[in-house]
Write an enzyme that holds these catalytic residues in place. Structure first.
Site, mmCIF file in Angstrom:
data_model
loop_
_atom_site.group_PDB
_atom_site.id
_atom_site.type_symbol
_atom_site.label_atom_id
_atom_site.label_comp_id
_atom_site.label_asym_id
_atom_site.label_seq_id
_atom_site.Cartn_x
_atom_site.Cartn_y
_atom_site.Cartn_z
ATOM 1 N N SER A 1 -47.859 36.042 35.339
ATOM 2 C CA SER A 1 -47.177 37.312 35.551
ATOM 3 C C SER A 1 -48.085 38.442 35.131
ATOM 4 C CB SER A 1 -45.892 37.360 34.747
ATOM 5 O OG SER A 1 -46.225 37.475 33.383
ATOM 6 N N LYS A 2 -47.561 39.640 35.266
ATOM 7 C CA LYS A 2 -48.356 40.834 34.956
ATOM 8 C C LYS A 2 -48.820 40.847 33.511
ATOM 9 C CE LYS A 2 -44.163 43.434 34.015
ATOM 10 N NZ LYS A 2 -43.253 42.308 34.143
ATOM 11 N N SER A 3 -48.147 40.073 32.673
ATOM 12 C CA SER A 3 -48.485 40.106 31.256
ATOM 13 C C SER A 3 -49.748 39.310 30.933
ATOM 14 C CB SER A 3 -47.328 39.552 30.436
ATOM 15 O OG SER A 3 -47.057 38.248 30.862
#
Ligand code: GLU
Length: 298
Positions: free
Chosen positions: A236-238
């Site tokens: 994910s973006k994290s």
């Protein structure tokens, strides 16, 4: 002599990339962006971008603009205006009204707790009380099995009635559901091939059901291997260790190319994203795309 029948030419090959503005573009979304662009370009087709901003509560302010800027920096420039789902309410409403009139959709007062006994699957309404703002669901008839041939994942089949049940088209919070929006927009944009991550493989039978109910064509499907972290979860973006530097996107593009199973390209020194993309489109072979990828550190 009657005039000869006009030749009916097939619709142009058209692909798309449809990010949700929930964060910056990362290695996982770049794989879908580049993969969809390559499939379209290598077939001599067009490529469009659509911002899927129907889920307002999950939207990150400014993310859509940053995603578009990063795509631009990568040389991935769409062949038409960017469509934003937030401005498409009338089209979704028209589709929903048609499904309601046909008896293919119904208002539903069930809460998540009501459906706990069936594992969240809606088989029929079991609501304990009426809500002022019911959701609208698509009615999946018993024994509805849908299968399709995916260009990478092969044959995929799902018993939608048993595994998914009646699915939401308009949420109780007033947001349009992804399944309805994506079907209406793919048809409105004339998309002939959907290339996206394999996490959406099991959404495709729902989308095919909606296409049939709305009299819309079914595009071809190609589900790319998903980029997962070592914990097995979708990246994910994290994932801070997979930055996509808009100032120097070539290494990320090359890594995505490699993950798509493609043979190394000989690029002149100092080549930028445009030179890379030209060479990539000329050498791309969709048959080399792997069905899955080894996990990456994340
Ligand atoms: N908006 C979806 C996502 O970002 C992709 C939808 C699609 O490609 O059909 O995961």
């Amino acid at each position: 002599m009657p005039d000869p029948a006009p030749a009916i030419s097939p619709p142009p090959h058209r692909g798309r990339f449809a990010p949700s503005p929930t964060g910056d573009l990362h290695a996982g979304s770049l794989l879908a962006a580049l993969g969809s662009w390559l499939c379209a370009r290598s077939a001599g087709g067009e490529w469009l971008v659509r911002i899927e901003d129907v889920d307002r509560p999950r939207e990150v302010p400014g993310a859509a603009e940053r995603q578009l800027a990063t795509l631009h920096a990568c040389g991935l420039v769409p062949d038409g205006p960017v469509l934003r789902q937030s401005g498409r309410g009338n089209a979704y409403r028209a589709a929903l009204d048609r499904l309601l009139a046909q008896g293919d959709a119904f208002h539903c007062h069930c809460s998540r707790a009501d459906l706990a006994a069936t594992g969240g699957v809606h088989l029929h309404c079991v609501a304990h009380r009426r809500r002022p703002d019911p959701a609208v669901r698509f009615r999946v008839r018993p024994r509805t099995r849908i299968g399709f041939q995916d260009r990478v994942q092969g044959w995929f089949e799902q018993d939608v009635s048993r595994e998914v049940g009646d699915f939401v088209l308009l949420r109780a919070d007033g947001c349009w559901a992804y399944q309805l929006a994506v079907v209406v927009d793919d048809a409105a944009q004339g998309v002939t091939e959907v290339v996206r991550g394999a996490d959406l493989l099991d959404s495709t039978p729902r989308q095919m059901l909606l296409q049939r109910a709305l009299g819309l064509p079914t595009p071809a499907y190609l589900h790319l291997p998903l980029l997962r972290g070592r914990d097995g979860r979708k990246l994910s973006k994290s994932e801070a260790d997979l930055p996509l530097d808009p100032g120097d996107p070539l290494p990320s593009l090359q890594l995505a190319w490699q993950r798509l199973g493609q043979a190394a390209l000989a690029l002149p020194s100092g080549a930028g994203p445009e030179a890379f993309l030209d060479a990539a489109a000329a050498h791309f072979d969709a048959r080399r795309i792997p069905r899955s990828l080894p996990p990456v550190d994340g």
